[in-house]
Design a protein around this motif. Structure first.
Motif, PDB file in Angstrom:
ATOM      1  N   UNK A  15       0.822  -1.212   0.000  1.00 55.48           N
ATOM      2  CA  UNK A  15       0.000   0.000   0.000  1.00 55.48           C
ATOM      3  C   UNK A  15       0.858   1.265   0.000  1.00 55.48           C
ATOM      4  N   UNK A  16       1.966   1.255   0.761  1.00 58.62           N
ATOM      5  CA  UNK A  16       2.877   2.402   0.764  1.00 58.62           C
ATOM      6  C   UNK A  16       3.445   2.625  -0.634  1.00 58.62           C
ATOM      7  N   UNK A  17       3.752   1.541  -1.318  1.00 63.58           N
ATOM      8  CA  UNK A  17       4.246   1.643  -2.693  1.00 63.58           C
ATOM      9  C   UNK A  17       3.185   2.285  -3.579  1.00 63.58           C
ATOM     10  N   UNK A  18       1.916   1.850  -3.438  1.00 59.41           N
ATOM     11  CA  UNK A  18       0.833   2.458  -4.202  1.00 59.41           C
ATOM     12  C   UNK A  18       0.708   3.949  -3.911  1.00 59.41           C
ATOM     13  N   UNK A  19       0.777   4.293  -2.627  1.00 60.98           N
ATOM     14  CA  UNK A  19       0.678   5.709  -2.248  1.00 60.98           C
ATOM     15  C   UNK A  19       1.844   6.515  -2.821  1.00 60.98           C
ATOM     16  N   UNK A  20       3.049   5.957  -2.772  1.00 60.63           N
ATOM     17  CA  UNK A  20       4.227   6.644  -3.316  1.00 60.63           C
ATOM     18  C   UNK A  20       4.101   6.847  -4.821  1.00 60.63           C
ATOM     19  N   UNK A  21       3.346   5.964  -5.466  1.00 59.44           N
ATOM     20  CA  UNK A  21       3.136   6.065  -6.917  1.00 59.44           C
ATOM     21  C   UNK A  21       1.929   6.928  -7.270  1.00 59.44           C
ATOM     22  N   UNK A  22       1.277   7.494  -6.259  1.00 64.22           N
ATOM     23  CA  UNK A  22       0.254   8.510  -6.505  1.00 64.22           C
ATOM     24  C   UNK A  22      -1.177   8.033  -6.586  1.00 64.22           C
ATOM     25  N   UNK A  23      -1.463   6.783  -6.151  1.00 68.93           N
ATOM     26  CA  UNK A  23      -2.850   6.311  -6.196  1.00 68.93           C
ATOM     27  C   UNK A  23      -3.429   6.250  -4.788  1.00 68.93           C
ATOM     28  N   UNK A  24      -4.751   6.160  -4.723  1.00 69.30           N
ATOM     29  CA  UNK A  24      -5.449   6.131  -3.443  1.00 69.30           C
ATOM     30  C   UNK A  24      -5.253   4.794  -2.737  1.00 69.30           C
TER      31      UNK A  24
END
Length: 252
Positions: A117-126
């Motif tokens: 999830x942190x990776x997703x957030x770092x990539x700019x998604x919710x």
């Protein structure tokens, strides 16, 4: 002989006491998985199963220091009881560090559950809570065609312990798999990162301890707990997933 693979485990939580006592933090849990996976890989010319891994552990919750990228080959972001979407200093620092790693092209990232999830957030998604509720114990992860190629399996059985998810696939990222309760179970970008929403590092004993404790705390209803406990000792592909992580990190 190839130089050791230097992996920094970013510990985003402390395991519950029985697990912590046995393994010494999530760094110890992942060391156990990765050493077993190195043996299963059975390619000593690529990775010596005894001396081919140099694993360092970094407490990113109460500590503020992160590894210098020139001293490592990969970062592994652990799971956590904390919410990946919170706007608090240590999580913001972790997101910023992840973006720092993503901005270069040598050090690779492995994300597990909260780390996914942190990776997703770092990539700019919710990232945030799922309207499907908790997904716990050993569950099937249906693989995409790329997922089948990456993992070398038709389907994955993996321990789960989450109600937060990555809500959408970041642009340019390959989906590895999905489940009825979670549309984005794994993400992949060649030679950059790989992640899974589940917990390949968990064992049946660990899941039993976690579910039992959370049931006592009222996190799970008795029915939820019993249903999950009925599946904690099902066969799972944790070591195979760990082997895939190592193959990903070793790929030239």
């Amino acid at each position: 002989m190839r130089a050791p693979l230097r992996i920094a485990v970013l510990e985003a939580d402390t395991p519950i006491p029985p697990v912590d006592d046995r393994y010494g933090g999530y760094g110890g849990v992942f060391t156990s998985l990765l050493k077993s996976s190195a043996k299963a890989l059975n390619k000593p010319e690529q990775l010596d199963p005894e001396n081919g891994l140099v694993i360092s552990k970094w407490d990113v919750v109460s500590g503020t220091e992160y590894p210098k990228l020139e001293n490592i080959d990969a970062v592994l972001i652990s799971g956590s009881k904390h919410n990946s979407y919170e706007d608090i200093p240590w999580i913001n620092r972790l997101v910023e560090f992840t973006q720092h790693v993503l901005a270069q092209d040598r050090v690779r990232i492995v994300g597990v559950c909260f780390g996914h999830q942190i990776l997703g957030r770092a990539l700019g998604v919710k990232v945030g809570q799922s309207d499907q509720g908790w997904e716990i114990a050993v569950c099937d992860m249906d693989l995409t065609e790329k997922g089948k190629e990456v993992f070398g399996l038709e389907k994955i059985r993996i321990h789960q312990m989450h109600k937060d998810i990555v809500h959408s696939l970041p642009e340019g990222v390959t989906l590895l798999g999905h489940s009825p309760q979670c549309a984005i179970q794994g993400m992949y970008s060649p030679r950059r990162f790989i992640s899974v929403q589940g917990h390949p590092e968990f064992t049946g004993w660990m899941e039993n301890e976690i579910i039992s404790l959370r049931a006592k705390m009222g996190v799970f209803s008795e029915d939820q707990a019993q249903e999950g406990l009925s599946r904690v000792n099902n066969e799972h592909d944790g070591v195979s997933i760990g082997t895939t992580f190592l193959k990903f990190l070793l790929e030239e």
